[in-house]
Design a protein around this motif. Sequence first.
Motif, short mmCIF file in Angstrom:
data_model
loop_
_atom_site.label_atom_id
_atom_site.label_comp_id
_atom_site.label_asym_id
_atom_site.label_seq_id
_atom_site.Cartn_x
_atom_site.Cartn_y
_atom_site.Cartn_z
N ALA A 1 151.26 -5.31 -30.87
CA ALA A 1 151.26 -5.66 -29.46
C ALA A 1 149.85 -5.85 -28.91
CB ALA A 1 152.00 -4.60 -28.65
N PHE A 2 148.86 -5.19 -29.53
CA PHE A 2 147.48 -5.32 -29.06
C PHE A 2 146.66 -6.27 -29.94
CE2 PHE A 2 148.95 -1.41 -27.15
CZ PHE A 2 148.35 -1.41 -25.90
N ALA A 3 147.31 -7.01 -30.82
CA ALA A 3 146.60 -7.97 -31.66
C ALA A 3 145.95 -9.04 -30.78
CB ALA A 3 147.57 -8.61 -32.65
N GLY A 4 144.69 -9.32 -31.03
CA GLY A 4 143.97 -10.31 -30.26
C GLY A 4 143.45 -9.81 -28.93
N VAL A 5 143.69 -8.55 -28.60
CA VAL A 5 143.20 -7.97 -27.34
C VAL A 5 141.75 -7.53 -27.51
CG1 VAL A 5 143.44 -6.00 -25.78
CG2 VAL A 5 145.47 -7.26 -26.51
N HIS A 6 140.90 -7.90 -26.55
CA HIS A 6 139.48 -7.52 -26.60
C HIS A 6 139.16 -6.32 -25.72
CE1 HIS A 6 139.43 -11.87 -27.82
NE2 HIS A 6 138.71 -11.32 -28.78
N ALA A 7 140.04 -5.98 -24.79
CA ALA A 7 139.85 -4.80 -23.95
C ALA A 7 141.20 -4.44 -23.34
CB ALA A 7 138.82 -5.04 -22.86
N ALA A 8 141.38 -3.14 -23.06
CA ALA A 8 142.62 -2.66 -22.46
C ALA A 8 142.28 -1.73 -21.31
CB ALA A 8 143.46 -1.93 -23.49
N MET A 9 143.06 -1.81 -20.23
CA MET A 9 142.77 -1.02 -19.04
C MET A 9 144.05 -0.53 -18.38
SD MET A 9 139.71 -3.18 -17.15
CE MET A 9 140.84 -4.43 -16.55
N MET A 10 143.91 0.56 -17.66
CA MET A 10 144.95 1.07 -16.76
C MET A 10 144.30 2.09 -15.85
SD MET A 10 147.10 3.74 -19.17
CE MET A 10 147.73 4.68 -17.77
N VAL A 11 144.96 2.45 -14.77
CA VAL A 11 144.54 3.58 -13.94
C VAL A 11 145.69 4.58 -13.89
CG1 VAL A 11 142.88 2.31 -12.53
CG2 VAL A 11 145.27 2.47 -11.79
N HIS A 12 145.33 5.84 -13.70
CA HIS A 12 146.33 6.93 -13.70
C HIS A 12 146.15 7.75 -12.43
CE1 HIS A 12 148.75 10.31 -14.88
NE2 HIS A 12 148.99 9.79 -16.08
N PRO A 13 147.21 7.97 -11.65
CA PRO A 13 147.07 8.78 -10.43
C PRO A 13 146.73 10.24 -10.75
CG PRO A 13 149.37 8.25 -10.82
CD PRO A 13 148.58 7.46 -11.82
N TRP A 14 145.95 10.82 -9.84
CA TRP A 14 145.46 12.19 -10.00
C TRP A 14 145.16 12.74 -8.62
CZ3 TRP A 14 145.93 14.11 -14.71
CH2 TRP A 14 145.33 15.32 -15.04
N PRO A 15 145.05 14.05 -8.47
CA PRO A 15 144.72 14.59 -7.14
C PRO A 15 143.32 14.23 -6.65
CG PRO A 15 145.76 16.26 -8.51
CD PRO A 15 145.43 15.12 -9.41
N THR A 16 142.43 13.85 -7.57
CA THR A 16 141.06 13.47 -7.20
C THR A 16 140.66 12.23 -7.98
OG1 THR A 16 140.16 14.92 -8.92
CG2 THR A 16 140.30 15.83 -6.69
N GLU A 17 139.63 11.57 -7.49
CA GLU A 17 139.07 10.41 -8.19
C GLU A 17 138.23 10.90 -9.36
OE1 GLU A 17 140.01 6.55 -7.13
OE2 GLU A 17 139.92 8.14 -5.63
N ARG A 18 138.49 10.42 -10.55
CA ARG A 18 137.66 10.74 -11.71
C ARG A 18 137.55 9.50 -12.59
NH1 ARG A 18 136.43 16.25 -12.45
NH2 ARG A 18 134.74 15.30 -13.66
N LEU A 19 136.39 9.34 -13.20
CA LEU A 19 136.21 8.19 -14.08
C LEU A 19 136.97 8.36 -15.39
CD1 LEU A 19 132.42 7.46 -13.53
CD2 LEU A 19 134.35 5.99 -12.90
N THR A 20 137.05 9.57 -15.86
CA THR A 20 137.74 9.84 -17.10
C THR A 20 138.10 11.32 -17.14
OG1 THR A 20 137.65 9.53 -19.52
CG2 THR A 20 135.64 10.31 -18.43
N GLY A 21 138.70 11.75 -18.22
CA GLY A 21 139.03 13.16 -18.41
C GLY A 21 138.70 13.57 -19.82
N SER A 22 138.93 14.84 -20.10
CA SER A 22 138.80 15.33 -21.47
C SER A 22 140.15 15.14 -22.14
CB SER A 22 138.40 16.81 -21.46
OG SER A 22 138.28 17.29 -22.78
N CYS A 23 140.29 14.04 -22.84
CA CYS A 23 141.58 13.65 -23.41
C CYS A 23 141.74 14.31 -24.78
CB CYS A 23 141.65 12.14 -23.53
SG CYS A 23 143.21 11.56 -24.17
#
Length: 310
Positions: A66-88
């Motif tokens: 499904a991601f063949a030929g994809v050069h970048a992937a993005m999404m946003v996830h709701p959270w109680p605060t704005e954060r650029l990323t998390g400790s995944c």
Amino acid sequence: MALCAEYDALPDVGHACGHNIIAATAVGAGLALASVADELGLSVRVLGTPAEEGGGGKVLMLERGAFAGVHAAMMVHPWPTERLTGSCLAVAHFDVHFSGREAHASAAPWEGINAQDALTIAQVAIGLLRQQLPPGDQVHGVVTHSSAAANIIPASVTARYMVRSLTAHGLATARPRVEACFEAGALATGCTLTYEELSPVYSHMEADPALLQAYRGNAEALGRHFDADDSGTPLPTFSTDMANVSLAVPTIHPLIGIETHGAVNHQREFAAACVTPSADAAVRDGAIALAWTAIDAATDPALRSRLLGA
């Protein structure tokens, strides 16, 4: 550019992780980009990605092209605060099943093999193991099936467990230690032990810093603020199959803030917050910020060149 639209809910508590917001945001960004994609030399793929809450939908989609030929992937996830990323955290999801033998709990308990005792021993062992686990490693689970009668020695017990670690390598080290606790319960009681894998293993995440910086600028232009990131507030911890995508293609998974009045993800109150004007604003801002970030990727010569070569 792939925009990932998660949409599965949680048992009993509904959209308490805001996947309704995620799906709407991805669709909104895709609609916005559709009108300019040709002039930007950009192809946009909106991917519905099921089973993030334990099923590993994106991992299976990644494996099956499904991601063949994809050069970048993005999404946003709701959270109680704005954060650029998390400790995944990398995570494994599995069911543990102990099988024993029924017996009358009063008249002949010695004829039984108690599967519930096996799980109790395992849970105590896991509780003691936690002291020796490295920072970032986590173990948690629930009983999903047991005997319904108190006067019968339970012959069958099933528990659902998750083991997490900061990296996939750490997870590979932690899981055998947790499994040894289940084996201890089986050995002590005479039960048999089996496992059922519920999904592929989720990896740790490696967010693309340039895409993340572009997203930040676009979110700030919409009035979003990243005070927690700037102040060095510890990163929130979670697991997602978007992490597996991040190891295959440049990826971002920023957290977009909604007003939750103190509620956190996976609470009923958070689900209620996901159908409010604040949630609607997150859909609008998230869609625009993702669309602008895709435009940045397509029009910045250095970024475009790097993504095409990734």
